[in-house]
Design a protein around this motif. Structure first.
Motif, short mmCIF file in Angstrom:
data_model
loop_
_atom_site.label_atom_id
_atom_site.label_comp_id
_atom_site.label_asym_id
_atom_site.label_seq_id
_atom_site.Cartn_x
_atom_site.Cartn_y
_atom_site.Cartn_z
N LEU A 439 0.73 -1.87 -0.30
CA LEU A 439 0.35 -0.28 0.00
C LEU A 439 0.84 1.58 0.06
N LEU A 440 0.47 2.31 -0.20
CA LEU A 440 1.21 3.88 -0.23
C LEU A 440 0.07 4.74 0.77
N ILE A 441 0.52 5.55 1.68
CA ILE A 441 0.02 6.54 2.14
C ILE A 441 0.48 7.96 1.52
N LEU A 442 0.01 8.15 0.28
CA LEU A 442 0.09 10.09 -0.30
C LEU A 442 -0.46 10.97 0.73
N SER A 443 0.09 11.80 0.30
CA SER A 443 -0.50 12.90 1.14
C SER A 443 -1.32 14.61 0.50
N ALA A 444 -1.92 13.22 -0.98
CA ALA A 444 -3.06 14.10 -1.56
C ALA A 444 -3.09 13.45 -2.97
N ASN A 445 -4.46 13.11 -3.16
CA ASN A 445 -5.71 12.48 -3.80
C ASN A 445 -5.27 12.73 -5.17
N PRO A 446 -4.90 11.09 -5.05
CA PRO A 446 -4.65 10.94 -7.00
C PRO A 446 -5.56 10.81 -7.63
N LEU A 447 -6.93 10.92 -7.37
CA LEU A 447 -7.83 11.45 -8.53
C LEU A 447 -8.22 13.03 -8.09
N GLU A 448 -7.62 13.07 -7.96
CA GLU A 448 -7.56 15.02 -7.94
C GLU A 448 -6.33 15.44 -9.02
N GLU A 449 -5.40 14.93 -8.70
CA GLU A 449 -3.96 15.25 -8.86
C GLU A 449 -3.21 14.08 -9.57
N VAL A 450 -2.69 14.16 -10.47
CA VAL A 450 -1.96 13.50 -10.88
C VAL A 450 -0.17 13.31 -9.96
N THR A 451 0.33 14.41 -9.64
CA THR A 451 1.06 14.40 -8.95
C THR A 451 1.39 13.63 -7.35
N ALA A 452 0.22 13.17 -6.75
CA ALA A 452 -0.23 12.72 -6.14
C ALA A 452 0.55 11.52 -5.91
N TRP A 453 0.68 10.83 -7.18
CA TRP A 453 1.95 9.84 -7.29
C TRP A 453 3.40 9.88 -6.82
N ASP A 454 3.61 11.11 -6.26
CA ASP A 454 4.82 11.40 -6.23
C ASP A 454 5.19 12.08 -5.42
N ARG A 455 3.72 12.10 -4.30
CA ARG A 455 4.01 12.25 -3.00
C ARG A 455 3.55 11.45 -2.30
N ILE A 456 4.77 10.30 -2.13
CA ILE A 456 4.34 9.35 -1.08
C ILE A 456 4.98 10.11 0.65
N GLU A 457 4.04 9.21 1.16
CA GLU A 457 4.94 10.06 2.53
C GLU A 457 5.42 8.11 3.08
N THR A 458 4.44 7.07 2.66
CA THR A 458 5.34 6.07 3.14
C THR A 458 4.55 4.77 2.66
N VAL A 459 5.59 3.84 2.35
CA VAL A 459 5.67 2.70 1.40
C VAL A 459 4.96 1.64 2.32
N ILE A 460 4.46 0.44 2.54
CA ILE A 460 3.36 -0.22 3.15
C ILE A 460 4.06 -1.64 1.90
N LEU A 461 4.79 -2.83 2.52
CA LEU A 461 5.46 -3.70 1.95
C LEU A 461 4.46 -4.87 2.81
N HIS A 462 4.09 -5.98 2.04
CA HIS A 462 3.98 -6.87 2.84
C HIS A 462 3.43 -6.15 4.48
N GLY A 463 2.98 -4.88 5.09
CA GLY A 463 2.42 -4.74 6.21
C GLY A 463 3.88 -3.87 6.83
#
Length: 474
Positions: A439-463
């Motif tokens: 999973l990804l915790i993002l600081s912006a909504n990717p359904l509102e702005e494409v740059t949200a995919w480059d505004r990752i705060e935390t990557v969750i890998l298998h928990g």
């Protein structure tokens, strides 16, 4: 060395060797997922043993040892899947095991150590490698790495692509699934399935540029490979980027086109681009736009290509320094040799932009027809040093956006569509109980702005929660 740097190094080491918490509770987070009609109200998400266990708007009782993340004002999305990434091909160095990559073992080692982290840095938690050669074992052995799915690659006969790109006889060992001698297509596909492949990769490439004489599998062989693959539940991906090659693939009813349609050359009259794309839609054929391939070729020729500050996040410093040497410019020189000697390289780069434009137009047309797309970068796509892991996935997202693909469709292209296409929907693709907690915790909504995919705060890998910064080159 400063105290901050020492602390960061210790953090990196701990993250690499510490198992994920048995329970992770993400609180007050807005979920963005393809199975939802709209972003959710703030939710609580409990992850247990690397799997999403519970999602509730109500408080969730977690164990005393559970790790907690207060994600108020943040967005939780599925981790991205890049459906076309090559773990065995090193930007600027080419394929592992052959020159020039084999001539630089220290650079190769540094790249292989950073490659999985660079993918994670840009939110790529799953990849499909259609041609992993022998590097997939090393990739999977990394302390932190995206989940790797792989095809079995069946090259064309001697003289055909990609074997004709290797002048080292030892390179044959890189292609264990060859149809030759007593090995029938049925035998080869059975070995691919037994070895854990989730798909079969073929090539419809009769030449680069003016070359058109490379041999291809005939219709009977394509049908036998397809039928054998389907008998094992494996889709067939085909390398193709030209109209005539698309038509062969569609005639053979192969499952997925592994490149966007950027080669529109046609011998007489207007090229049948729309008719070919309409046929693709009608047959429900999977589509990987891979705009980054042509963009990377053009980028390689730009004099300021290595000044991009984003490269420093994902490219080991020693490798980045080597790219700046005369030896490191070998592929740019090779590309430039096909143009008039007095043409500025910036103009050469613009010519590759025409291919990107055609690919974007084809992608935009398919999106307008409602045809699902697959996020796929084909990184690096060639020995281009500008196409780096994760970074070219991000640039592929930007190019889809430029092509007119909606933010909802981009979300689907990077999450649920590849999960469905490769039979992985039970484990990946959405934020739902029972799914693997990539999973990804993002600081912006990717359904509102494409740059949200480059505004990752935390990557969750298998928990396991990983801060984005600790994944960058250190």
């Amino acid at each position: 060395m400063s105290y901050a740097n020492i602390l960061l190094i210790l953090t990196l080491g701990l993250a690499a060797c510490t198992p994920p918490p048995e329970e992770l509770l993400i609180e007050n987070v807005t979920i963005v997922s393809a199975h939802l009609d709209a972003p959710s109200a703030p939710q609580n998400v409990l992850i247990r043993d690397g799997v999403i266990a519970e999602i509730s708007i109500e408080p969730i009782a977690a164990g005393r040892q559970a790790q907690r993340i207060n994600a108020s004002g943040r967005f939780l999305a599925p981790g991205l899947m890049d459906s076309h990434h090559h773990v065995a091909f090193v930007p600027g160095l080419g394929a592992m095991g052959v020159t020039p990559a084999s001539d630089h073992p220290a650079l190769l080692e540094a790249y292989m150590a950073q490659q999985p982290r660079s993918l994670l840095y840009y939110g790529v938690t799953q990849i499909l490698d259609p041609a992993p050669l022998l590097a997939w074992r090393e990739f999977e052995a990394a302390p932190l790495a995206p989940d790797l799915m792989r095809c079995g690659e069946i090259p064309n006969a001697a003289g055909g692509y990609p074997l004709n790109q290797r002048d080292d006889s030892d390179a044959l060992a890189l292609y264990p699934y060859r149809i030759e001698g007593e090995a029938t297509p049925e035998d080869v596909v059975a070995r691919i399935a037994a070895d854990g492949g989730v798909c079969v990769k073929l090539y419809l490439e009769d030449g680069f540029g003016a070359e058109t004489g490379w041999p291809l599998f005939d219709a009977d062989m394509l049908a036998r490979i397809r039928d054998a693959a389907h008998a094992h539940g494996l889709p067939v991906i085909v390398h193709a980027n030209a109209i005539d090659m698309y038509q062969i693939a569609l005639d053979a009813r192969l499952d997925i086109l592994g490149h966007g349609l950027w080669n529109w050359q046609w011998p007489d009259g207007e090229p049948p681009v729309v008719a070919t794309l309409d046929r693709l839609v009608e047959q429900g054929t999977g589509y990987m736009p891979t705009h980054s391939v042509m963009a990377g070729l053009g980028g390689q020729l730009r004099p300021d290509a290595l000044d991009d500050p984003q490269l420093a996040d994902v490219v080991p410093a020693a490798l980045l320094d080597w790219y700046r040497t005369g030896e490191g410019q070998w592929f740019a020189d090779e590309l430039a040799a096909d143009f008039p000697p007095d043409m500025p390289r910036s103009e050469m780069a613009d010519i590759f932009g025409y291919g990107v434009g055609r690919a974007q137009r084809a992608t935009g047309y398919l999106h307008a027809q409602g045809h699902p797309l697959l996020l796929a970068s084909d990184c690096p796509g060639s020995p281009t040093f500008v196409n780096q892991p994760g970074l070219c996935t991000w640039r592929e997202i930007l190019s889809l956006n430029e092509a007119g693909v909606s933010l909802q469709a981009i979300l689907e292209a990077g999450t649920i569509n590849p999960a469905r296409q490769f039979g992985l929907e039970a484990e990946y693709g959405t934020v739902e109980p029972g799914k693997i907690a990539n999973l990804l915790i993002l600081s912006a909504n990717p359904l509102e702005e494409v740059t949200a995919w480059d505004r990752i705060e935390t990557v969750i890998l298998h928990g396991q929660p990983l801060s984005r910064q600790m994944l960058a080159v250190q």
